[in-house]
Design a protein around this motif. Sequence first.
Motif, PDB file in Angstrom:
ATOM      1  N   ILE A   1       0.843  -1.203   0.000  1.00 25.47           N
ATOM      2  CA  ILE A   1       0.000   0.000   0.000  1.00 25.47           C
ATOM      3  C   ILE A   1       0.880   1.255   0.000  1.00 25.47           C
ATOM      4  CG2 ILE A   1      -0.182   0.203   2.527  1.00 25.47           C
ATOM      5  CD1 ILE A   1      -3.180   0.504   0.148  1.00 25.47           C
ATOM      6  N   SER A   2       0.351   2.326  -0.576  1.00 27.06           N
ATOM      7  CA  SER A   2       1.030   3.630  -0.562  1.00 27.06           C
ATOM      8  C   SER A   2       0.292   4.573   0.382  1.00 27.06           C
ATOM      9  CB  SER A   2       1.005   4.249  -1.960  1.00 27.06           C
ATOM     10  OG  SER A   2       1.477   3.366  -2.923  1.00 27.06           O
ATOM     11  N   GLY A   3       0.943   5.690   0.697  1.00 27.36           N
ATOM     12  CA  GLY A   3       0.253   6.711   1.487  1.00 27.36           C
ATOM     13  C   GLY A   3       1.021   7.206   2.686  1.00 27.36           C
ATOM     14  N   GLY A   4       2.323   6.957   2.726  1.00 24.91           N
ATOM     15  CA  GLY A   4       3.126   7.311   3.893  1.00 24.91           C
ATOM     16  C   GLY A   4       3.239   8.801   4.153  1.00 24.91           C
ATOM     17  N   GLU A   5       2.834   9.628   3.198  1.00 27.77           N
ATOM     18  CA  GLU A   5       2.848  11.076   3.418  1.00 27.77           C
ATOM     19  C   GLU A   5       1.494  11.550   3.969  1.00 27.77           C
ATOM     20  OE1 GLU A   5       4.693   9.845   0.634  1.00 27.77           O
ATOM     21  OE2 GLU A   5       6.292  10.275   2.067  1.00 27.77           O
ATOM     22  N   TYR A   6       0.601  10.613   4.194  1.00 32.55           N
ATOM     23  CA  TYR A   6      -0.739  10.943   4.684  1.00 32.55           C
ATOM     24  C   TYR A   6      -0.953  10.256   6.035  1.00 32.55           C
ATOM     25  CZ  TYR A   6      -1.742  12.661  -0.030  1.00 32.55           C
ATOM     26  OH  TYR A   6      -1.736  13.368  -1.201  1.00 32.55           O
ATOM     27  N   GLN A   7      -2.126  10.440   6.605  1.00 32.83           N
ATOM     28  CA  GLN A   7      -2.404   9.845   7.923  1.00 32.83           C
ATOM     29  C   GLN A   7      -2.765   8.372   7.753  1.00 32.83           C
ATOM     30  OE1 GLN A   7      -5.518  12.600   8.940  1.00 32.83           O
ATOM     31  NE2 GLN A   7      -4.249  13.537  10.493  1.00 32.83           N
ATOM     32  N   THR A   8      -1.808   7.599   7.338  1.00 26.19           N
ATOM     33  CA  THR A   8      -2.076   6.191   7.059  1.00 26.19           C
ATOM     34  C   THR A   8      -1.184   5.293   7.915  1.00 26.19           C
ATOM     35  OG1 THR A   8      -0.391   6.069   5.334  1.00 26.19           O
ATOM     36  CG2 THR A   8      -2.615   6.753   4.645  1.00 26.19           C
TER      37      THR A   8
ATOM     38  N   PRO B   1       8.337   6.962   8.106  1.00 25.46           N
ATOM     39  CA  PRO B   1       7.336   7.308   9.111  1.00 25.46           C
ATOM     40  C   PRO B   1       6.632   8.604   8.737  1.00 25.46           C
ATOM     41  CG  PRO B   1       9.545   7.839   9.898  1.00 25.46           C
ATOM     42  CD  PRO B   1       9.708   7.179   8.558  1.00 25.46           C
ATOM     43  N   ASN B   2       5.440   8.778   9.277  1.00 25.77           N
ATOM     44  CA  ASN B   2       4.642   9.976   9.012  1.00 25.77           C
ATOM     45  C   ASN B   2       4.537  10.793  10.299  1.00 25.77           C
ATOM     46  OD1 ASN B   2       2.570  11.667   7.767  1.00 25.77           O
ATOM     47  ND2 ASN B   2       1.168  10.583   9.138  1.00 25.77           N
ATOM     48  N   PRO B   3       4.742  12.121  10.273  1.00 26.87           N
ATOM     49  CA  PRO B   3       5.154  12.946   9.134  1.00 26.87           C
ATOM     50  C   PRO B   3       6.607  12.655   8.723  1.00 26.87           C
ATOM     51  CG  PRO B   3       4.285  14.279  10.942  1.00 26.87           C
ATOM     52  CD  PRO B   3       4.507  12.920  11.486  1.00 26.87           C
ATOM     53  N   ASP B   4       6.922  13.046   7.493  1.00 19.79           N
ATOM     54  CA  ASP B   4       8.222  12.698   6.932  1.00 19.79           C
ATOM     55  C   ASP B   4       9.382  13.364   7.669  1.00 19.79           C
ATOM     56  OD1 ASP B   4       6.064  12.507   4.966  1.00 19.79           O
ATOM     57  OD2 ASP B   4       7.625  11.788   3.624  1.00 19.79           O
ATOM     58  N   TYR B   5       9.303  14.702   7.782  1.00 19.41           N
ATOM     59  CA  TYR B   5      10.461  15.457   8.294  1.00 19.41           C
ATOM     60  C   TYR B   5      10.283  15.897   9.758  1.00 19.41           C
ATOM     61  CZ  TYR B   5      10.532  16.001   3.212  1.00 19.41           C
ATOM     62  OH  TYR B   5      10.466  15.772   1.868  1.00 19.41           O
TER      63      TYR B   5
ATOM     64  N   GLN C   1      -1.480   6.421  12.511  1.00 17.85           N
ATOM     65  CA  GLN C   1      -1.131   7.184  11.305  1.00 17.85           C
ATOM     66  C   GLN C   1       0.389   7.312  11.185  1.00 17.85           C
ATOM     67  OE1 GLN C   1      -3.508  10.656  12.563  1.00 17.85           O
ATOM     68  NE2 GLN C   1      -1.602  11.817  12.563  1.00 17.85           N
ATOM     69  N   GLY C   2       1.067   6.229  11.538  1.00 15.66           N
ATOM     70  CA  GLY C   2       2.533   6.259  11.590  1.00 15.66           C
ATOM     71  C   GLY C   2       3.234   6.070  10.264  1.00 15.66           C
ATOM     72  N   GLY C   3       2.466   5.889   9.176  1.00 15.14           N
ATOM     73  CA  GLY C   3       3.083   5.745   7.856  1.00 15.14           C
ATOM     74  C   GLY C   3       3.545   4.318   7.618  1.00 15.14           C
ATOM     75  N   GLY C   4       4.727   4.164   7.021  1.00 15.87           N
ATOM     76  CA  GLY C   4       5.245   2.820   6.737  1.00 15.87           C
ATOM     77  C   GLY C   4       4.578   2.187   5.527  1.00 15.87           C
ATOM     78  N   GLY C   5       4.548   2.901   4.414  1.00 17.03           N
ATOM     79  CA  GLY C   5       3.969   2.365   3.175  1.00 17.03           C
ATOM     80  C   GLY C   5       4.771   1.176   2.654  1.00 17.03           C
ATOM     81  N   THR C   6       4.137   0.393   1.807  1.00 20.41           N
ATOM     82  CA  THR C   6       4.772  -0.833   1.288  1.00 20.41           C
ATOM     83  C   THR C   6       4.607  -0.868  -0.225  1.00 20.41           C
ATOM     84  OG1 THR C   6       2.676  -1.925   1.799  1.00 20.41           O
ATOM     85  CG2 THR C   6       4.462  -2.172   3.394  1.00 20.41           C
ATOM     86  N   TRP C   7       4.948   0.233  -0.872  1.00 20.49           N
ATOM     87  CA  TRP C   7       4.537   0.502  -2.245  1.00 20.49           C
ATOM     88  C   TRP C   7       5.449  -0.059  -3.330  1.00 20.49           C
ATOM     89  CZ3 TRP C   7       8.361   3.624  -4.211  1.00 20.49           C
ATOM     90  CH2 TRP C   7       9.078   4.402  -3.300  1.00 20.49           C
ATOM     91  N   MET C   8       6.457  -0.828  -2.930  1.00 28.80           N
ATOM     92  CA  MET C   8       7.275  -1.556  -3.897  1.00 28.80           C
ATOM     93  C   MET C   8       7.189  -3.026  -3.533  1.00 28.80           C
ATOM     94  SD  MET C   8       9.286  -1.470  -6.473  1.00 28.80           S
ATOM     95  CE  MET C   8      10.359  -2.657  -7.247  1.00 28.80           C
ATOM     96  N   ASN C   9       7.046  -3.906  -4.527  1.00 26.91           N
ATOM     97  CA  ASN C   9       6.841  -5.304  -4.146  1.00 26.91           C
ATOM     98  C   ASN C   9       8.140  -5.951  -3.667  1.00 26.91           C
ATOM     99  OD1 ASN C   9       7.824  -5.229  -6.736  1.00 26.91           O
ATOM    100  ND2 ASN C   9       6.842  -7.111  -7.337  1.00 26.91           N
TER     101      ASN C   9
END
Lengths: 541, 265
Positions: free
Chosen positions: A199-206, A272-276, A247-255
Amino acid sequence: MMKQIKKRATLLLSLFFFFSANLSAQSGDGPTYEDILDGFNDPSRWLTYSGDYSGRRHSPLTQITPENADQLRSIWTFQSGTTTRGRGWETTPLLDDGVLYVTGSNNYAWAIDARTGRAFWEYRRNLPDDLTYGASAPVNRGFGMLGNQLFMVTLDAHLLSFDRRTGEVLWERELADYHVGYSATAAPLILDNKVIVGISGGEYQTRGFIDAFDPVSGERIWRFNTVPGPGEPGSESWPNDPQVLAQGGGGTWMNGSFDPDLNLIYWGVGNPNPDYYDETRPGDNLYTDSLVALDANTGELRWHYQFTPHDVNDWDSNHMPVLANIEWQDEQRRVVMVGNRNGFFYVLDRVTGEFLLGEPFTATTWAREIGEDGRPVVLNDGSLGCLPDPWGSTNFYPPTFVPGLDLFILTARETCATYVPEEPADTPGQSNFGGTVFIDSESGYGALRALDIHTGALEWEFRYPSPTFGGVMSTAAGLVFAGDHEGNFMAFDAESGENVWHYQTGSRIWGAAAITYMLDGLQYVMIPSGTTLTAFALRSP
Amino acid sequence: MKDLINTLGLCSRILVLFFLPLLGFHSSFVQELNPLEGDPRAARVGGSIFRAQCATCHGADAMGIDSIDAPDLTQIFTTPGSSDQDVFQTIREGIPGSIMPPHAFPEAEIWMLVSYLRSVGVSGFTGQIQGDPDRGMFLFSENCETCHRMNGQGGSLGPNLSMIAAVRSEDAIINSIRDPSAIIGRQYKPVSVLTEGNVRFRGIIKSEDAFSIQVLGTNQVLRGFRKSTLRELVYEDQSVMTTFNESALNGRDLTDILSYLQSNL
């Protein structure tokens, strides 16, 4: 009379079914798990993102060699008619039985005749008007395939199953709510009766996850959350706040890659979210910026290794983990290798996750070194020199491993950035970077770099004028194929790094790496670029 | 720093609330003019929003990032016909099929972003130049026209100067004339090549990849070269533009040229 008609009808029907069945047997029922497991042994196929489960993207084909590569010519091109301005056509086509199955930007997809480049069918998903941009851009990296089914994830965070003969959608499942910022772009990884997706979305509350689905019923079999829940192992690396974890991020957008003997899936986890901005998330923030090894049956975590503890630079670790069995300090080891966005090349034992090597492959002031315990000696002080920019020292685009030479070859980016964190507003559906980055756009450049896997030492490099996002593939003939930001598709001698051929595709090669296969006795090499998919061979068929 | 950041964040929220009644929030109709125009607070808070939401792609200085096609937003209002409303719509709706997403910000915040972009946008001359535009036109034709275009006339080596008085300050232009190598724009980087046949070709780099380079020569001819065929390829640091010191163009000359440039708007 009636009986005779009935008899003839029965005979005709029998003949119809006989021929139908025969036709089906001729055209094949599509690849099985065993076929994917077979990897490159059948060179007329490319059945999974990297060509096999190892993530090495190293083909055994040898018709094209460093000596004859300068005779490569384009055989056909396919125009997608859709693009992602600012990014690229990031897909890896799959090939079976003379047909290419290709996904495109904006959730288009096609079945294409591999001999001629003509399309059998086109699919386009109607995306919602209120689509969020959790994927950062409307891209897609490819299909998964099992039998006559194709699997593709969507920008509105769904998983689709198609009939590969028609492009008809068989079923669809929601992965997560796109309104929040979830999205999906990675090519599904197909295992034995499982479809693994990220899943993608690490720059959002995901909160990131890796899911396994049943390919027939579409039911979810397991989910691994990349940010633990309250009280779960790893939660001690976060503040004790359920909202932060949710909402800590941690997307998994590459297989990821897969070791069938260990039955382990290897998959990278994002920022992690937020990025910076990190005031709200003290701690290492597991399992962000980590490689996780999951039991393929249950999704349980066997081990993890965190490349960038407490990341404040948006250095997702969404890379293809590269598996190899090598001699390591006089001992046979099963290793996994990663060229990371943080500028370091890593070798880990893939049975246990033990840290074996971590050496920088670009300039960086982030860390002085990776200690023997596997933790970085972090400086993170841009004022002393250069910190790689948020796109990192490399990115998700595939590297390659050349076994005979023990070289790990990747596209490196040399950049300089200064990060200024700023408290973000917490708004669902809106990105949450938490700061600003000053990038020195005058000083950056790219390079194809070959690293000795035993030491991380640079064996050779080929420089590009600008930081590049093109992937890499290699073959047993000693060739390396790579793309650059200026649009060149190139072949190199794997041993010396000498450029032996290039072709200007007319648009940047962004996120994609080549595939290669045999068809009618001819070795093809293929690369997507801009809106164009081009097939190359040494002569016309 | 953190206090400042927090203060800006708080300001943003307070100002949004303050401006709410002024704006038609439930209407899809977008007014043509920025209702916050001229309010320095709007530009300041817009800058804070920009840094949090836009700077990753457009750069912290809003000057864009080439590698992802993110344009230089300081130039966004220099295109004839571009308006606050256009910029508002692009922020809100994004650019379909591109990396630029739609943004569901409250209208007040989008107008603040527009205000910010106005504030960082390149600005032209700050005052009325007291010079002789006719004499300036003569001097321009004598010294500048070979390389620079004005109203469809002139050369193509340097930037078209027809609208320069709207986008650059007087000082910036004077500095470029007196010391053209101090700042060389991205599209005007100088290069010199020596071909296989020992022919020297000097000009500005229009494009380049690992294998070739595309140059606009100082003779204003486009030439492409395969790098493998060149004897020499030198990236120079001296602009191809002539340096005009006091003896070439004195203070009065410059004033008259500026006056001519301004009269063209």
